[in-house]
Design an enzyme around this catalytic site. Structure first.
Site, PDB file in Angstrom:
ATOM      1  N   GLY A 505      87.621  48.653  26.216  1.00 46.76           N
ATOM      2  CA  GLY A 505      87.725  47.399  26.964  1.00 46.76           C
ATOM      3  C   GLY A 505      86.844  47.401  28.186  1.00 46.76           C
ATOM      4  N   GLY A 510      85.024  48.469  35.684  1.00 47.88           N
ATOM      5  CA  GLY A 510      84.151  49.209  34.795  1.00 47.88           C
ATOM      6  C   GLY A 510      84.647  49.161  33.358  1.00 47.88           C
ATOM      7  N   ASP A 623      95.884  43.851  41.089  1.00 43.03           N
ATOM      8  CA  ASP A 623      95.393  43.280  39.837  1.00 43.03           C
ATOM      9  C   ASP A 623      96.409  43.508  38.718  1.00 43.03           C
ATOM     10  OD1 ASP A 623      93.724  41.848  38.203  1.00 43.03           O
ATOM     11  OD2 ASP A 623      92.303  43.479  37.857  1.00 43.03           O
TER      12      ASP A 623
END
Ligand SMILES: *[C@@H]1O[C@H](CO)[C@@H](O)[C@H](O)[C@H]1NC(C)=O
Ligand SMILES: *[C@@H]1O[C@H](CO)[C@@H](O)[C@H](O)[C@H]1NC(C)=O
Ligand SMILES: *[C@@H]1O[C@H](CO)[C@@H](O)[C@H](O)[C@H]1NC(C)=O
Ligand SMILES: *[C@@H]1O[C@H](CO)[C@@H](O)[C@H](O)[C@H]1NC(C)=O
Ligand SMILES: *[C@@H]1O[C@H](CO)[C@@H](O)[C@H](O)[C@H]1NC(C)=O
Ligand SMILES: *[C@@H]1O[C@H](CO)[C@@H](O)[C@H](O)[C@H]1NC(C)=O
Ligand SMILES: *[C@@H]1O[C@H](CO)[C@@H](O)[C@H](O)[C@H]1NC(C)=O
Ligand SMILES: *[C@@H]1O[C@H](CO)[C@@H](O)[C@H](O)[C@H]1NC(C)=O
Ligand SMILES: *[C@@H]1O[C@H](CO)[C@@H](O)[C@H](O)[C@H]1NC(C)=O
Length: 813
Positions: A505, A510, A623
């Site tokens: 992914g 990154g 996040d």
């Protein structure tokens, strides 16, 4: 001329009056040679206000006052001689300027009934009525020497100020009329106090009658209705140097006033041109709980309860008999004496148990609080209070700071919404008893957390004792114990040179690859994008700190690699991929029954609580989203990517970030708009996550069905009493109460104002059913800056991973 001011339908009391005589003349000012007679009125230049003689219907008294000129019903906004009326038959009375330059109201016998009483000035003065409703005495040499705005009666007009000046001892307040037909000063008055933070009061004589609660620089915290319906029109300005505190309503519209009625009720009225009537814009709450100290000291009023009064937990009625008969004024007393008070000299010894704090939420904070400066957060506030035996309670309010109470807690009220958290000191044993159940439920978790916390704490301590240049040595030690330093070659080998087939992914920080180490162990390899400006040493330091964050609900970091520009993290590999691969997959979502989902929700909550509270350094995830939740083979949730936002920040400042890192749809309003983030922004993301898990829908997936997003849909169902309809149809119906509670918690977490949201420890308790749930506020879904004075314009250099594009950062196969 006849003015009809009649009872208004909206409960505000107007008075019937008629000008005592037919005023045949209009004047624009009063001069020493041109007095005002009862047959005249003085009007403001814009014809808005009018000053003259009037008589109230049913009364034989004559007064001089100011009213709105062309409005029917009008409103008398000021009365000069409220204490000494003229006889209504006195036609030769006059308002004049005397030889000393003062305004004087003389009766027919030339005796002074009322006077401005400022020390006389020059030989030329002039009185003018302005369009603001201010009647001003001007002096040729000295300017304005007297203003009616400085001498208020029962009505506050825009730009007029009431308040106190502690230097001069001057206090200005609104004082009610005695009755609708008698302007004589009545028993009720309203004004603000000079304390910090200031409060507004209505007094009955000298007794507090109603209290606004503290001014938090935007609103009165004890008047939730004023916040909503009136907004920011009311202002309290406090100037410590001048010693002044003033309250005012600041409007461009002059057809607005605040008024205290003879019965002591306070309203803000506005003229509606369409309806040709005065409408109530705001009215002070009228219920028994709004009356000051209804429940006495240490009593809490809640108008939705029956009886409305109860004692704070740990307190009992002072007199049971009186209390049960509905006379609560004597309040409550401590059930168990505070240990702190028992013997202060031994309070440090370990065999005396420390007092505890019992937190209450959605409270109107009690009267007589003190502001403590130099305390920066809730913990600091608690420790301040804990360390001073006379401190009975504390509250940390974001717009004010730390407040403490060391007198009896009086006039507490519990609101169905809004309000603040208040922590009250109680004897240890009682608090232990109160929290007993919760403790048992999550004993194992807490034990686990405690173990790590102690371990990490010891490590942190140990590290803190070391000097900076001992890092290398430490790194080696740490390496040998937990973290492996991988060579870049071994990473290349493990990931087949970062081949696309091994890519799992792409995330905000990154790309993630699946790797197989030489020893056959499967790992997830995260290759950080090289945008980070961090140096190698800083990077290592951060890695070590991140590796210290260990919890069963966090993904484990195994090692790292740094060579040249390359910065690589190696994580444990989790076989069940990320949560979104189940939740949003029509074929696989049925595998997640409610039991599993609830376990996942609780696991995430505990992991997040650990990051926020229990690790040696507080970490805000920033996040949190479905794709960042990984599942192990037993479907235990593990949060990934924690600490990375922090690392990318490369700064110790945890507020006002320069870069906005996060995912649209999960970002709290204050974060998305202002870049302001805190633990409560994570709580918001958690709330979105929770609702997604319950519903099996993406937050952004409901556009086409007429909803802004999942949150508005959830709120709609909730407010229609159909919360269970939110449940994923793929789940069998079970535990409706648990599901409803989860939705409730989710809605509490996604409230617009960060301060309304619970913290993670509250959330964990709420989920386990050990805590009462307040009513959530409707999320407005508008991205509004939380507090105008603190918001920071959004930065251009945002790194946003948009929900639809990004995939998991660490993902298994
Ligand atoms: C008003 O009354 C005063 C005194 O009674 C009188 O001198 C004056 O002429 C009157 N003015 C008008 C306009 O009627
Ligand atoms: C004044 O009061 C009397 C009774 O006291 C009433 O008849 C009359 O209508 C009132 N006048 C006005 C203008 O309301
Ligand atoms: C006027 O002011 C003086 C002192 O400032 C005071 O003694 C006097 O009572 C005042 N008179 C009136 C009528 O208010
Ligand atoms: C006011 O008094 C001063 C002297 O004290 C005089 O010069 C001036 O002309 C007077 N003004 C008026 C308007 O009477
Ligand atoms: C105001 O105070 C007076 C005298 O203390 C009392 O008689 C009256 O009932 C009070 N009014 C209200 C509304 O509490
Ligand atoms: C206020 O109280 C009075 C009397 O208790 C009642 O008649 C009135 O309806 C109340 N007003 C509001 C707005 O609740
Ligand atoms: C309530 O109790 C107080 C204090 O004991 C007493 O002074 C007061 O009269 C009582 N009020 C009523 C309505 O009984
Ligand atoms: C407090 O403790 C000290 C030392 O143990 C003792 O001397 C003192 O008498 C105690 N005071 C009270 C009020 O119990
Ligand atoms: C505790 O608080 C009270 C009230 O604010 C203050 O007077 C006292 O000095 C404080 N004591 C200590 C030891 O700080």
């Amino acid at each position: 001329m006849r003015l009809m001011i009649s009872w208004c339908s909206c409960l505000v009391i107007f008075c019937l009056l008629q000008a005592s005589h037919k005023a045949s003349g209009v004047a624009y000012n009063i001069t020493p040679s041109e007095p005002l007679f009862p047959n005249q009125t003085l009007v403001s230049s814009g014809n808005i206000f009018e000053l003259g003689f009037f008589t109230l219907n049913g009364s034989e008294n004559q007064y001089v006052g100011i009213w709105y000129k062309n409005l029917r019903p009008s409103k008398i906004v000021w009365v000069a001689n409220r204490e000494r009326p003229l006889v209504y038959t006195d036609r030769s009375a006059k308002l004049t300027i005397g030889s000393d330059g003062n305004l004087k109201l003389m009766d027919g016998q030339e005796s002074i009934v009322w006077s401005t009483n400022v020390s006389g000035r020059s030989n030329y003065t002039l009185a003018v009525l302005f369009d603001s409703g201010n009647f001003v005495l001007k002096d040729g040499n000295y300017g304005e020497i007297w203003r009616s705005f400085d001498d208020p009666t029962d009505t506050l007009l825009p730009t007029m100020k009431i308040g106190v000046n502690v230097r001069t001892g001057v206090k200005k307040s609104l004082i009610s009329w005695r009755s609708d037909s008698d302007p004589f000063p009545g028993s009720f008055s309203t004004g603000v106090t000079s304390e910090t933070p200031p409060q507004a009061f209505t007094w009955n004589g000298s007794t507090p009658y109603r209290r606004s609660g503290q001014w938090d620089k935007a609103k009165f915290m004890g008047l939730p209705t004023m916040d909503q319906s009136y907004g920011s029109g009311c202002t309290v300005e406090q100037d410590a140097q001048q010693g002044t505190t003033y309250f005012s309503i600041n409007r461009y519209d002059v057809f607005v006033y605040m008024f205290i009625s003879p019965g002591g009720s306070l309203t803000i009225m506005r003229w509606d041109d369409g309806a040709k009537a005065w409408l109530t814009e705001w009215a002070a709450a009228n219920d028994t709980c709004a009356i000051y100290g209804t429940c006495g000291p240490f009593g809490v009023c809640n108008s939705l309860n029956s009886p409305i009064c109860r004692c704070i937990d740990g307190f009992v009625p002072k007199s049971n008999e009186e209390w049960n008969s509905g006379n609560w004024t004597r309040g409550c007393v401590r059930e168990m004496e505070l240990n702190c008070k028992k013997n202060t000299s031994t309070s440090t010894s370990t065999n005396i148990k420390e007092d505890a704090f019992w937190q209450m939420s959605q409270m109107k904070l009690p009267d007589s609080g003190d502001y403590v400066s130099d305390v920066e957060d809730e913990e600091g506030c608690e420790s301040w209070c804990r360390s001073n035996c006379s401190c009975l309670a504390y509250s940390y309010v974001s717009n004010i700071g730390c407040m403490v109470w060391n007198k009896d807690l009086i006039d507490l009220q519990e609101f169905p919404r809004a309000g603040e958290d208040l922590s009250v000191r109680v004897a240890h044993v009682k608090a232990g008893g109160l929290r007993h159940k919760a403790v048992i439920i999550s004993l194992s978790t807490i034990a686990g957390i405690m173990f790590f916390a102690v371990y990490v704490f010891v490590l942190c301590k140990w590290r803190a004792n070391k000097t900076g240049n001992a890092w290398q040595e430490q790194l080696k030690q740490d390496d040998s114990r937990e973290l492996t330093l991988y060579s870049f070659d071994s990473i290349l080998l493990a990931t087949n040179k970062f081949s696309t087939t091994s890519k799992l992914g792409q995330g905000g920080f990154g790309s993630v690859y699946k790797g197989k180490l030489k020893d056959g162990k499967e790992v997830a390899v995260k290759r950080l994008s090289s945008t980070s400006a961090q140096g190698v040493e800083e990077f290592k330091n951060e890695i070590i700190l991140i590796s210290k964050l260990q919890h069963r609900n966090l993904v484990k970091l195994m090692g790292y690699c740094t060579e040249g520009e390359e910065k690589i993290l190696v994580y444990e590999y989790l076989s069940n991929k990320s949560l979104d691969t189940f939740l949003f997959d029509s074929g696989k979502k049925a595998e997640l029954d409610w039991g599993k989902r609830f376990q996942i929700i609780q696991g995430i909550a505990r992991g997040l609580l650990y990051l926020h509270r229990d690790s040696c350094r507080r970490v805000i995830h920033r996040d949190l989203k479905v794709s960042n939740i990984l599942l192990d083979e037993k479907m235990n949730p593990k949060i990934s990517d924690f600490g990375l936002a922090r690392m990318f920040e490369g700064t110790q400042v945890l507020v006002n970030t320069r870069k906005i890192v996060g995912t649209l749809g999960y970002m709290s309003p204050e974060y998305a708009m202002g870049g302001i983030f805190s633990e409560r922004s994570d709580v918001y993301s958690f709330g979105v996550l929770l609702l997604e898990i319950v519903s099996g829908k993406k937050n952004t997936s409901l556009y086409d069905q007429g909803y802004m997003n999942l949150l508005s849909y959830a709120w709609q169902l909730w407010s229609d009493g159909k919360a269970l309809d939110l449940m994923d149809v793929a789940m069998a119906v079970s535990s409706p109460l648990e599901i409803t509670r989860c939705i409730h918690v989710g809605l509490l977490c996604v409230q617009d104002h960060a301060t309304d949201r619970p913290n993670m420890s509250n959330v964990v308790l709420m989920l386990s059913g050990e805590s009462d749930l307040p009513q959530p506020r409707q999320p407005m879904f508008t991205f509004q800056a939380e507090r105008p004075n603190r918001s920071i314009p959004p930065q251009q250099e945002s790194i946003r991973s948009v929900n639809t594009i990004t995939n998991t950062l660490v993902e298994g196969r």
